[in-house]
Design a protein around this motif. Structure first.
Motif, PDB file in Angstrom:
ATOM      1  N   ARG A  94     -33.167   1.445  -5.699  1.00 12.92           N
ATOM      2  CA  ARG A  94     -32.939   0.952  -4.347  1.00 12.92           C
ATOM      3  C   ARG A  94     -34.065   0.051  -3.848  1.00 12.92           C
ATOM      4  N   VAL A  95     -35.302   0.377  -4.184  1.00 16.19           N
ATOM      5  CA  VAL A  95     -36.438  -0.383  -3.648  1.00 16.19           C
ATOM      6  C   VAL A  95     -36.816  -1.575  -4.521  1.00 16.19           C
ATOM      7  N   LYS A  96     -36.302  -1.631  -5.733  1.00 12.87           N
ATOM      8  CA  LYS A  96     -36.697  -2.672  -6.685  1.00 12.87           C
ATOM      9  C   LYS A  96     -36.569  -4.098  -6.139  1.00 12.87           C
ATOM     10  N   PRO A  97     -35.507  -4.456  -5.421  1.00 13.99           N
ATOM     11  CA  PRO A  97     -35.406  -5.848  -4.954  1.00 13.99           C
ATOM     12  C   PRO A  97     -36.524  -6.278  -4.007  1.00 13.99           C
ATOM     13  N   VAL A  98     -37.148  -5.337  -3.300  1.00 18.93           N
ATOM     14  CA  VAL A  98     -38.144  -5.702  -2.297  1.00 18.93           C
ATOM     15  C   VAL A  98     -39.348  -6.384  -2.946  1.00 18.93           C
ATOM     16  N   GLY A  99     -39.939  -5.753  -3.938  1.00 13.40           N
ATOM     17  CA  GLY A  99     -41.154  -6.289  -4.540  1.00 13.40           C
ATOM     18  C   GLY A  99     -40.937  -7.599  -5.259  1.00 13.40           C
ATOM     19  N   ILE A 100     -39.749  -7.783  -5.824  1.00  9.47           N
ATOM     20  CA  ILE A 100     -39.471  -8.998  -6.595  1.00  9.47           C
ATOM     21  C   ILE A 100     -39.019 -10.145  -5.693  1.00  9.47           C
ATOM     22  N   LEU A 101     -38.142  -9.846  -4.747  1.00  6.82           N
ATOM     23  CA  LEU A 101     -37.538 -10.903  -3.934  1.00  6.82           C
ATOM     24  C   LEU A 101     -38.297 -11.187  -2.640  1.00  6.82           C
ATOM     25  N   ARG A 102     -39.133 -10.265  -2.190  1.00  9.44           N
ATOM     26  CA  ARG A 102     -39.984 -10.447  -1.012  1.00  9.44           C
ATOM     27  C   ARG A 102     -39.208 -10.944   0.215  1.00  9.44           C
ATOM     28  N   PRO A 103     -38.147 -10.253   0.610  1.00 11.13           N
ATOM     29  CA  PRO A 103     -37.324 -10.746   1.727  1.00 11.13           C
ATOM     30  C   PRO A 103     -38.056 -10.664   3.060  1.00 11.13           C
ATOM     31  N   GLU A 104     -37.532 -11.377   4.040  1.00 14.20           N
ATOM     32  CA  GLU A 104     -38.086 -11.297   5.389  1.00 14.20           C
ATOM     33  C   GLU A 104     -37.838  -9.922   5.992  1.00 14.20           C
ATOM     34  N   LEU A 105     -36.670  -9.373   5.739  1.00 12.92           N
ATOM     35  CA  LEU A 105     -36.253  -8.072   6.263  1.00 12.92           C
ATOM     36  C   LEU A 105     -35.689  -7.227   5.138  1.00 12.92           C
ATOM     37  N   ALA A 106     -35.862  -5.907   5.229  1.00 14.11           N
ATOM     38  CA  ALA A 106     -35.184  -4.988   4.318  1.00 14.11           C
ATOM     39  C   ALA A 106     -34.824  -3.730   5.089  1.00 14.11           C
ATOM     40  N   SER A 107     -33.643  -3.212   4.827  1.00  9.23           N
ATOM     41  CA  SER A 107     -33.248  -1.974   5.491  1.00  9.23           C
ATOM     42  C   SER A 107     -34.100  -0.821   4.995  1.00  9.23           C
ATOM     43  N   LEU A 108     -34.368   0.140   5.884  1.00  5.76           N
ATOM     44  CA  LEU A 108     -35.160   1.313   5.544  1.00  5.76           C
ATOM     45  C   LEU A 108     -34.519   2.515   6.231  1.00  5.76           C
ATOM     46  N   ASN A 109     -33.824   3.321   5.470  1.00  2.00           N
ATOM     47  CA  ASN A 109     -33.122   4.472   6.026  1.00  2.00           C
ATOM     48  C   ASN A 109     -34.127   5.536   6.434  1.00  2.00           C
ATOM     49  N   ALA A 110     -33.959   6.070   7.645  1.00  2.00           N
ATOM     50  CA  ALA A 110     -35.002   6.884   8.267  1.00  2.00           C
ATOM     51  C   ALA A 110     -34.839   8.384   8.081  1.00  2.00           C
ATOM     52  N   GLY A 111     -33.946   8.816   7.195  1.00  2.00           N
ATOM     53  CA  GLY A 111     -33.801  10.239   6.951  1.00  2.00           C
ATOM     54  C   GLY A 111     -32.644  10.531   6.026  1.00  2.00           C
ATOM     55  N   SER A 112     -32.634  11.727   5.475  1.00  7.19           N
ATOM     56  CA  SER A 112     -31.550  12.157   4.594  1.00  7.19           C
ATOM     57  C   SER A 112     -30.350  12.619   5.411  1.00  7.19           C
ATOM     58  N   MET A 113     -29.161  12.539   4.786  1.00 10.60           N
ATOM     59  CA  MET A 113     -27.954  12.917   5.516  1.00 10.60           C
ATOM     60  C   MET A 113     -26.782  13.096   4.544  1.00 10.60           C
ATOM     61  N   ASN A 114     -25.772  13.834   4.990  1.00 11.72           N
ATOM     62  CA  ASN A 114     -24.468  13.754   4.346  1.00 11.72           C
ATOM     63  C   ASN A 114     -23.897  12.379   4.676  1.00 11.72           C
ATOM     64  N   PHE A 115     -23.399  11.687   3.667  1.00 13.67           N
ATOM     65  CA  PHE A 115     -22.826  10.345   3.888  1.00 13.67           C
ATOM     66  C   PHE A 115     -21.437  10.371   3.278  1.00 13.67           C
ATOM     67  N   ALA A 116     -20.467  10.756   4.074  1.00 12.32           N
ATOM     68  CA  ALA A 116     -19.135  11.079   3.561  1.00 12.32           C
ATOM     69  C   ALA A 116     -18.135   9.980   3.894  1.00 12.32           C
ATOM     70  N   ILE A 117     -17.624   9.334   2.871  1.00 13.20           N
ATOM     71  CA  ILE A 117     -16.588   8.311   3.049  1.00 13.20           C
ATOM     72  C   ILE A 117     -15.374   8.637   2.179  1.00 13.20           C
ATOM     73  N   HIS A 118     -15.244   9.902   1.766  1.00  9.08           N
ATOM     74  CA  HIS A 118     -14.186  10.285   0.834  1.00  9.08           C
ATOM     75  C   HIS A 118     -12.790  10.072   1.388  1.00  9.08           C
ATOM     76  N   ARG A 119     -12.652  10.078   2.707  1.00  3.39           N
ATOM     77  CA  ARG A 119     -11.320   9.919   3.298  1.00  3.39           C
ATOM     78  C   ARG A 119     -10.759   8.513   3.084  1.00  3.39           C
ATOM     79  N   LEU A 120     -11.625   7.546   2.801  1.00  2.00           N
ATOM     80  CA  LEU A 120     -11.141   6.199   2.522  1.00  2.00           C
ATOM     81  C   LEU A 120     -10.271   6.150   1.271  1.00  2.00           C
TER      82      LEU A 120
END
Length: 312
Positions: A94-120
């Protein structure tokens, strides 16, 4: 308030190609939709990479670089690169693109969670690719891990290349996580907070919850220490971003968050959603930030300092 920063989240790591014929999963599709969104008024475009063979979320640096360079060559939007990646990716992927591509912005998720999209998965009768339904169904038993150790490592990787973290806040407890990381010096003010609402496992997308999140952040972090934005999943996208604008926040739309323009009507592109939110903002007498104005508001390093500039 300052001018409104509109972000377009183009493809994400959640939806699968079978859910919409307009969903961008090939690199050229992502580039075209990002450029279209920028021309419609988005100052920031948020990108993920997809495997060109089958649309599966990918951490392939070459794909990321091609997408970013293609966008950079055609518009001046600030590019935000994901570190959320695809569901089930390791922190290292997940973090690999940051060091190589050096973007202006990168998302940074601020905590762990259930991430449920199974109903789709129930919406797909005949999948375009054989990975799609198992991918979606697997999230019924998925924890999206973002520990203090990994958040710290991601932040350090961003600091090393001058990338601004976009802190994705899925629930109110993550505001406390941000405050702790600010107190111990991992994060530095001013912060950029993105309140992400309506994911099963996170905070529900309701007006009361958005007000609660913003007020909690002001009390816990200090109103002077952050700029904020809001995005919401599915049908909550437009109502919640409209509310965010009236509260002085910025907004994110795009096909990563919502495939529709209205009941039963699929959006043809992220640009279509950007056009709608820009029109509403102007009806509210809000001024839309240009890409360079957004860079100033968010404190970004500038488009010439990214790692794909030479490839554009």
């Amino acid at each position: 308030m300052s001018k409104l920063v509109v972000t377009a989240a183009i493809t994400g790591g959640i939806h699968v190609p079978s859910l919409s014929p307009h969903f961008p999963y090939l690199p050229d599709m992502v580039i075209d939709q990002a450029v279209g969104a920028a021309r419609a008024g988005a100052a920031v475009v948020h990108i993920h990479a997809r495997d060109p063979k089958d649309g599966r979320p990918s951490s392939d640096i070459c794909v990321f670089r091609d997408i970013a360079a293609g966008i950079h060559a055609q518009c001046d939007a600030a590019i935000c690169v994901t570190t959320g990646g695809g569901l089930g990716m390791s922190p290292e992927e997940r973090v690999k693109p940051v060091g190589i591509l050096r973007p202006e912005l990168a998302s940074l998720n601020a905590g762990s969670m259930n991430f449920a999209i199974h109903r789709l998965a129930d919406k797909i009768e005949t999948p375009k690719f054989d990975w799609e339904i198992p991918y979606l169904k697997s999230t019924e038993d998925l924890i999206f891990p973002n520990t203090f150790r990994s958040i710290t490592a991601f932040t350090q990787a961003m600091d090393a290349v001058g990338t601004k973290p976009e802190l994705e806040i899925y629930d109110v407890g993550m505001i406390n996580n941000v405050k702790y990381l600010l107190d111990v010096g991992v994060l530095k003010a001013p912060l950029y907070l993105q309140f992400v609402m309506g994911i099963l496992g996170g905070i529900a997308a309701t007006p009361e919850n958005l007000v609660f999140m913003v007020e909690t952040a002001r009390k816990v972090i200090g109103a002077e220490n952050f700029v904020w934005s809001c995005c919401a999943a599915g049908r909550a996208q437009l109502p919640m971003t409209l509310l965010a604008m009236t509260m002085g926040g910025n907004v994110r739309v795009g096909l990563e968050d919502n495939l529709y323009m209205g009941p039963g009507r699929l959006a043809k592109s992220s640009a279509e959603q950007v056009e709608t939110i820009v029109r509403i903002a102007r009806e509210l007498s809000l001024e839309i930030a240009s890409a360079d104005e957004a860079r100033n508001i968010l404190g970004l390093k500038g488009r010439s300092a990214v790692g794909w500039a030479d490839a554009a």
